[in-house]
Design an enzyme around this catalytic site. Structure first.
Site, PDB file in Angstrom:
ATOM      1  N   GLU A 285       0.822  -1.216   0.000  1.00 37.11           N
ATOM      2  CA  GLU A 285       0.000   0.000   0.000  1.00 37.11           C
ATOM      3  C   GLU A 285       0.846   1.251   0.000  1.00 37.11           C
ATOM      4  O   GLU A 285       0.506   2.244  -0.637  1.00 37.11           O
ATOM      5  CB  GLU A 285      -0.943   0.020   1.209  1.00 37.11           C
ATOM      6  CG  GLU A 285      -1.801   1.283   1.228  1.00 37.11           C
ATOM      7  CD  GLU A 285      -2.889   1.278   2.271  1.00 37.11           C
ATOM      8  OE1 GLU A 285      -2.835   0.455   3.210  1.00 37.11           O
ATOM      9  OE2 GLU A 285      -3.816   2.098   2.137  1.00 37.11           O
TER      10      GLU A 285
ATOM     11  N   ASP B  50      -0.673  -4.987   3.065  1.00 37.38           N
ATOM     12  CA  ASP B  50      -1.225  -3.794   3.711  1.00 37.38           C
ATOM     13  C   ASP B  50      -0.621  -3.767   5.107  1.00 37.38           C
ATOM     14  O   ASP B  50      -1.074  -4.497   5.987  1.00 37.38           O
ATOM     15  CB  ASP B  50      -2.757  -3.843   3.766  1.00 37.38           C
ATOM     16  CG  ASP B  50      -3.342  -2.479   4.130  1.00 37.38           C
ATOM     17  OD1 ASP B  50      -4.523  -2.220   3.842  1.00 37.38           O
ATOM     18  OD2 ASP B  50      -2.591  -1.659   4.728  1.00 37.38           O
TER      19      ASP B  50
ATOM     20  N   ILE C  71      -0.679  -1.715   7.603  1.00 39.70           N
ATOM     21  CA  ILE C  71      -1.703  -1.456   8.629  1.00 39.70           C
ATOM     22  C   ILE C  71      -3.032  -1.281   7.893  1.00 39.70           C
ATOM     23  O   ILE C  71      -3.269  -0.247   7.252  1.00 39.70           O
ATOM     24  CB  ILE C  71      -1.432  -0.189   9.456  1.00 39.70           C
ATOM     25  CG1 ILE C  71      -0.049  -0.194  10.113  1.00 39.70           C
ATOM     26  CG2 ILE C  71      -2.513  -0.035  10.536  1.00 39.70           C
ATOM     27  CD1 ILE C  71       0.289   1.085  10.881  1.00 39.70           C
ATOM     28  N   ASP C  72      -3.869  -2.313   7.955  1.00 41.70           N
ATOM     29  CA  ASP C  72      -5.219  -2.154   7.387  1.00 41.70           C
ATOM     30  C   ASP C  72      -6.109  -1.671   8.540  1.00 41.70           C
ATOM     31  O   ASP C  72      -6.227  -2.342   9.556  1.00 41.70           O
ATOM     32  CB  ASP C  72      -5.710  -3.482   6.836  1.00 41.70           C
ATOM     33  CG  ASP C  72      -7.033  -3.308   6.140  1.00 41.70           C
ATOM     34  OD1 ASP C  72      -7.161  -2.359   5.327  1.00 41.70           O
ATOM     35  OD2 ASP C  72      -7.971  -4.082   6.407  1.00 41.70           O
TER      36      ASP C  72
ATOM     37  N   THR D 151      -5.853   1.972   9.160  1.00 40.72           N
ATOM     38  CA  THR D 151      -4.883   2.982   9.627  1.00 40.72           C
ATOM     39  C   THR D 151      -5.512   4.002  10.566  1.00 40.72           C
ATOM     40  O   THR D 151      -4.918   4.380  11.585  1.00 40.72           O
ATOM     41  CB  THR D 151      -4.263   3.710   8.416  1.00 40.72           C
ATOM     42  OG1 THR D 151      -3.493   2.781   7.651  1.00 40.72           O
ATOM     43  CG2 THR D 151      -3.374   4.856   8.844  1.00 40.72           C
TER      44      THR D 151
ATOM     45  N   ASP E  91      -6.048  -4.690   0.361  1.00 42.66           N
ATOM     46  CA  ASP E  91      -7.134  -4.805   1.350  1.00 42.66           C
ATOM     47  C   ASP E  91      -7.743  -6.201   1.337  1.00 42.66           C
ATOM     48  O   ASP E  91      -8.284  -6.668   2.328  1.00 42.66           O
ATOM     49  CB  ASP E  91      -8.260  -3.803   1.024  1.00 42.66           C
ATOM     50  CG  ASP E  91      -7.872  -2.353   1.228  1.00 42.66           C
ATOM     51  OD1 ASP E  91      -8.250  -1.519   0.382  1.00 42.66           O
ATOM     52  OD2 ASP E  91      -7.198  -2.060   2.229  1.00 42.66           O
TER      53      ASP E  91
HETATM   54  C1  LIP Z   1      -9.307   0.804   5.077  1.00 37.83           C
HETATM   55  C2  LIP Z   1     -10.153  -0.383   4.707  1.00 37.83           C
HETATM   56  C3  LIP Z   1     -11.601  -0.202   5.134  1.00 37.83           C
HETATM   57  C4  LIP Z   1     -12.157   1.017   4.470  1.00 37.83           C
HETATM   58  C5  LIP Z   1     -11.348   2.204   4.910  1.00 37.83           C
HETATM   59  C6  LIP Z   1      -9.874   2.057   4.507  1.00 37.83           C
HETATM   60  P1  LIP Z   1      -6.725   1.410   5.125  1.00 37.83           P
HETATM   61  O1  LIP Z   1      -8.004   0.583   4.596  1.00 37.83           O
HETATM   62  O2  LIP Z   1      -9.614  -1.517   5.342  1.00 37.83           O
HETATM   63  O3  LIP Z   1     -12.392  -1.308   4.793  1.00 37.83           O
HETATM   64  O4  LIP Z   1     -13.504   1.162   4.802  1.00 37.83           O
HETATM   65  O5  LIP Z   1     -11.870   3.364   4.311  1.00 37.83           O
HETATM   66  O6  LIP Z   1      -9.777   2.008   3.114  1.00 37.83           O
HETATM   67  O7  LIP Z   1      -6.752   2.701   4.345  1.00 37.83           O
HETATM   68  O8  LIP Z   1      -6.885   1.646   6.570  1.00 37.83           O
HETATM   69  O9  LIP Z   1      -5.536   0.551   4.786  1.00 37.83           O
END
Ligand code: LIP
Length: 272
Positions: free
Chosen positions: A71, A89, A91-92, A94, A220
């Site tokens: 990412e 990713d 940190i998914d 974030t 994601d």
């Molecule tokens: C997040 C996603 C989540 C989405 C957020 C964001 P990130 O990814 O995991 O499902 O709703 O808007 O995109 O940006 O935290 O890696």
């Protein structure tokens, strides 16, 4: 050959998820540096970048010719690429990490010859690591105990607990909110917790009946989608589309077709 390669990739991915978790939890600064990406609320922190650099460094130490799709884009392509690509990713969720809200995860998918073979999603503050190996099932490790994952079965939309998420652009959120406002009157209830990779894992573990979202990126969904299918669930786009386009949907196999058509019809109403 593929089986032993997959097993060694899984072992490496699990260990990397562990050491990355330790960094993100133990070295989380009180006042972390943060920048915005696509909009002022689309965050990237110094820890997103540090975690991705750590993951890439650990992989390259043992597999120098593997490729990466991360990412934060910290990895350079190798000179002589192997047939293995790591989809990361770091940190998914974030925004959750930035607020010290526990619902975030490290997501590591590993492709061999263009097909996802390994998925690892580690949620350190929730003490769970979800993982799957293609054809080998899906599991969760919780405080050292291993449990096989299986989705729910038999749900119908009026009895379904459905998760979703929102993008960072206000115009897109307007459409996503309007779609959800109608869906919430049809489903049992809805959840929006903020980490796609974990939402996939919650479908795989039966904590959700379904999860859909517009606008996910490969990092994601790479790991979580394999974990869902290896737990007996189904993933895809809408109305027969493959996963990887604008729309992502995961659900238990009994519910998938019904919720697919419901979300598809709502998407035609609110996204066109
Ligand atoms: C997040 C996603 C989540 C989405 C957020 C964001 P990130 O990814 O995991 O499902 O709703 O808007 O995109 O940006 O935290 O890696």
């Amino acid at each position: 050959m593929t089986e032993s390669l997959n097993q060694s990739l899984l072992t490496l991915a699990l260990d990397i998820a562990k050491t990355t978790s330790e960094i993100l939890v133990n070295q989380r600064p009180e006042n972390m540096e943060v920048e915005s990406k696509s909009t002022p609320v689309d965050l990237v922190t110094e820890m997103d970048k540090a975690a991705e650099i750590h993951i890439v460094k650990r992989v390259k130490a043992v597999r120098p010719n593997d490729s990466f799709l991360g990412e934060e884009g910290t990895a350079l392509p190798p000179d002589n690429p192997s047939n293995v690509k790591w989809i990361i990713d770091p940190i998914d969720g974030t925004v959750n990490y930035f607020y010290n809200h526990p619902y975030w995860a490290i997501s590591i998918g590993v492709e061999v010859d263009g097909e996802i073979q390994i998925g690892v999603v580690a949620a350190p503050l929730l003490h769970e690591t979800f993982y799957a190996i293609k054809g080998g099932g899906a599991y969760v490790l919780h405080d050292g105990m291993k449990k096989k994952l299986k989705t729910n079965s038999g749900a119908t939309i009026d009895k379904a607990l459905v998760a979703t998420g929102f993008g960072y652009d206000p115009e897109r959120r307007k459409k996503q909110g309007a779609l959800l406002a109608e869906l919430v009157t049809i489903a049992r209830d809805t959840r929006r917790a903020g980490a796609a990779a974990l939402d996939f894992c919650y479908v795989a573990s039966g904590r959700l009946d379904a999860y859909y979202e517009f606008g996910l990126y490969p990092w994601d969904l790479a790991a979580g989608s394999l974990i869902v299918t290896e737990a007996g669930g189904k993933v895809g786009g809408l109305n027969g589309d493959k996963l990887g386009g604008d729309w992502s949907l995961a659900a238990n196999a009994d519910l998938f077709d019904e919720i697919d058509q419901i979300v598809y019809k709502l998407s035609q109403k609110y996204f066109n």
